[in-house]
Design a protein around this motif. Structure first.
Motif, PDB file in Angstrom:
ATOM      1  N   HIS A 167      -1.972  39.442  59.413  1.00  0.00           N
ATOM      2  CA  HIS A 167      -0.617  38.985  59.294  1.00  0.00           C
ATOM      3  C   HIS A 167      -0.106  38.863  57.771  1.00  0.00           C
ATOM      4  O   HIS A 167       1.157  38.840  57.525  1.00  0.00           O
ATOM      5  CB  HIS A 167      -0.329  37.924  59.965  1.00  0.00           C
ATOM      6  CG  HIS A 167      -0.342  37.884  61.559  1.00  0.00           C
ATOM      7  ND1 HIS A 167       0.813  38.272  62.594  1.00  0.00           N
ATOM      8  CD2 HIS A 167      -1.373  37.660  62.415  1.00  0.00           C
ATOM      9  CE1 HIS A 167       0.464  38.207  63.502  1.00  0.00           C
ATOM     10  NE2 HIS A 167      -0.896  37.929  63.597  1.00  0.00           N
ATOM     11  N   VAL A 168      -1.193  38.539  56.914  1.00  0.00           N
ATOM     12  CA  VAL A 168      -0.851  38.222  55.711  1.00  0.00           C
ATOM     13  C   VAL A 168      -1.944  39.374  54.779  1.00  0.00           C
ATOM     14  O   VAL A 168      -2.957  39.177  54.631  1.00  0.00           O
ATOM     15  CB  VAL A 168      -1.379  36.695  55.219  1.00  0.00           C
ATOM     16  CG1 VAL A 168      -0.974  36.674  53.657  1.00  0.00           C
ATOM     17  CG2 VAL A 168      -0.394  35.885  56.355  1.00  0.00           C
ATOM     18  N   GLU A 169      -0.976  40.188  53.978  1.00  0.00           N
ATOM     19  CA  GLU A 169      -1.620  41.255  53.178  1.00  0.00           C
ATOM     20  C   GLU A 169      -2.362  40.388  52.017  1.00  0.00           C
ATOM     21  O   GLU A 169      -3.487  40.766  51.635  1.00  0.00           O
ATOM     22  CB  GLU A 169      -0.789  42.171  53.042  1.00  0.00           C
ATOM     23  CG  GLU A 169      -1.404  43.284  52.076  1.00  0.00           C
ATOM     24  CD  GLU A 169      -0.261  44.593  51.903  1.00  0.00           C
ATOM     25  OE1 GLU A 169      -0.738  45.355  50.743  1.00  0.00           O
ATOM     26  OE2 GLU A 169       0.663  44.607  52.247  1.00  0.00           O
ATOM     27  N   ASP A 170      -1.581  39.777  51.339  1.00  0.00           N
ATOM     28  CA  ASP A 170      -2.093  39.033  49.842  1.00  0.00           C
ATOM     29  C   ASP A 170      -3.307  38.301  50.113  1.00  0.00           C
ATOM     30  O   ASP A 170      -3.291  37.208  50.539  1.00  0.00           O
ATOM     31  CB  ASP A 170      -0.977  38.420  49.425  1.00  0.00           C
ATOM     32  CG  ASP A 170      -1.351  37.794  48.103  1.00  0.00           C
ATOM     33  OD1 ASP A 170      -1.521  38.477  47.132  1.00  0.00           O
ATOM     34  OD2 ASP A 170      -1.551  36.521  47.741  1.00  0.00           O
ATOM     35  N   LYS A 171      -4.425  38.750  49.480  1.00  0.00           N
ATOM     36  CA  LYS A 171      -5.692  37.971  49.389  1.00  0.00           C
ATOM     37  C   LYS A 171      -5.604  36.602  48.888  1.00  0.00           C
ATOM     38  O   LYS A 171      -6.150  35.618  49.387  1.00  0.00           O
ATOM     39  CB  LYS A 171      -6.717  38.689  48.583  1.00  0.00           C
ATOM     40  CG  LYS A 171      -8.213  38.012  48.432  1.00  0.00           C
ATOM     41  CD  LYS A 171      -8.748  37.915  49.892  1.00  0.00           C
ATOM     42  CE  LYS A 171     -10.034  37.636  49.787  1.00  0.00           C
ATOM     43  NZ  LYS A 171     -11.061  37.744  51.068  1.00  0.00           N
ATOM     44  N   GLY A 172      -4.723  36.205  47.853  1.00  0.00           N
ATOM     45  CA  GLY A 172      -4.499  35.055  47.135  1.00  0.00           C
ATOM     46  C   GLY A 172      -4.136  34.100  48.126  1.00  0.00           C
ATOM     47  O   GLY A 172      -4.381  32.908  48.418  1.00  0.00           O
ATOM     48  N   THR A 173      -2.997  34.558  49.034  1.00  0.00           N
ATOM     49  CA  THR A 173      -2.249  33.617  50.010  1.00  0.00           C
ATOM     50  C   THR A 173      -3.301  33.360  51.241  1.00  0.00           C
ATOM     51  O   THR A 173      -3.405  32.091  51.776  1.00  0.00           O
ATOM     52  CB  THR A 173      -1.101  34.238  50.650  1.00  0.00           C
ATOM     53  OG1 THR A 173      -0.105  34.644  49.472  1.00  0.00           O
ATOM     54  CG2 THR A 173      -0.543  33.459  51.612  1.00  0.00           C
ATOM     55  N   ARG A 174      -4.138  34.115  51.615  1.00  0.00           N
ATOM     56  CA  ARG A 174      -5.254  34.104  52.491  1.00  0.00           C
ATOM     57  C   ARG A 174      -6.112  32.898  51.993  1.00  0.00           C
ATOM     58  O   ARG A 174      -6.529  31.960  52.836  1.00  0.00           O
ATOM     59  CB  ARG A 174      -5.871  35.376  53.019  1.00  0.00           C
ATOM     60  CG  ARG A 174      -4.796  36.254  53.295  1.00  0.00           C
ATOM     61  CD  ARG A 174      -5.684  37.323  54.285  1.00  0.00           C
ATOM     62  NE  ARG A 174      -6.749  38.073  53.767  1.00  0.00           N
ATOM     63  CZ  ARG A 174      -6.519  38.889  53.129  1.00  0.00           C
ATOM     64  NH1 ARG A 174      -5.218  39.816  52.769  1.00  0.00           N
ATOM     65  NH2 ARG A 174      -7.692  39.766  52.415  1.00  0.00           N
TER      66      ARG A 174
END
Length: 259
Positions: free
Chosen positions: A149-156
């Protein structure tokens, strides 16, 4: 009824710096900054309701969260403080500054405006529920589920700071996710309170963030008429992306306030 917030309190002399995290954040995210600031002063980093190690409770209105924070200051014997809030925590800080200005020596608002924002967390809520429904056993599995659902690694990686291991060995969220999601409309809303905060204030924004655009500054200045503005070369998580510059801006501002 207020919630008794968990707080990391370094102890120390002088006017304390109180730090309030943003949505899905916690006091833990500020650990390195707290360590640096503690060289000069007492620092208190709080976990808002439904975040970190604080209790879960319904209601995410800014008046409620500011009430929790004021009760925390009372419990810790803090009569007056420098108050720093990032994102959602910035709206909590603005609310408290309006409601109890005599308790605030200065106000630092990091990358948030005094506006009602649009829906920007649907994918994150979906990702959090997806992880919860699968009860993964390790962080690698968690990241794979979040990535759907979340592509951005930093957000994950940021979301993963909210993980805890349960008694059955599975990974789960320490967030009060049900209450946060139910209160999301209140989180999107303007800070609570009336009038302006007339004390010294600093607006810190990320130059690569869309949270505080030039068009939003007049509304902020109505609420914070004495505000200084500093723009860092960073996105929304400016304290993590430009930590040295963020530290310097906060330190310079507080030093000037204290004379």
């Amino acid at each position: 009824m207020s919630v008794e917030l968990h707080a990391v309190d370094t102890g120390g002399e002088g006017t304390p710096l109180v730090v309030v995290h943003g949505l899905m954040g916690s006091a833990d995210n500020w650990r390195s900054h707290v360590k640096q600031w503690h060289r000069k002063r007492r620092v208190v980093a709080v976990d808002l309701r439904n975040h970190g190690r604080s209790p879960h409770a319904p209601g995410m209105r800014y008046a409620d969260m500011a009430g929790d924070l004021l009760a925390c200051l009372d419990r810790l014997g803090i009569e007056r403080c420098h108050l720093l809030g990032h994102s959602m925590g910035g709206k909590v800080a603005m609310t408290l500054a309006r409601q109890a200005s005599q308790r605030i020596a200065s106000l630092i608002v990091a990358d948030i405006a005094a506006i009602r924002y649009g829906h920007g967390h649907d994918a994150i809520f979906a990702a959090l529920h997806h992880v919860a429904s699968h009860a993964p056993s390790n962080r690698r599995e968690v990241d794979a589920l979040l990535a759907e659902h979340v592509e951005d690694k930093g957000t994950r990686l940021f979301l993963a700071t909210n993980l805890e291991r349960r008694d059955d060995g599975r990974m789960g969220w320490r967030l009060g996710l049900e209450h946060i999601e139910a209160g999301y409309e209140a989180i999107r809303d303007l800070p609570d309170g009336e009038g302006a905060y007339a004390g010294p204030s600093l607006i810190l924004r990320g130059g690569r963030s869309t949270y505080v655009t030039d068009e939003m500054l007049p509304g902020l200045r109505e609420l914070l008429p004495r505000a200084e503005l500093v723009t860092l070369d960073a996105g929304h998580w400016l304290h993590a992306e430009s930590p040295t510059e963020f530290q310097a801006a906060v330190n310079d501002f507080i030093t000037a306030v204290e004379g």
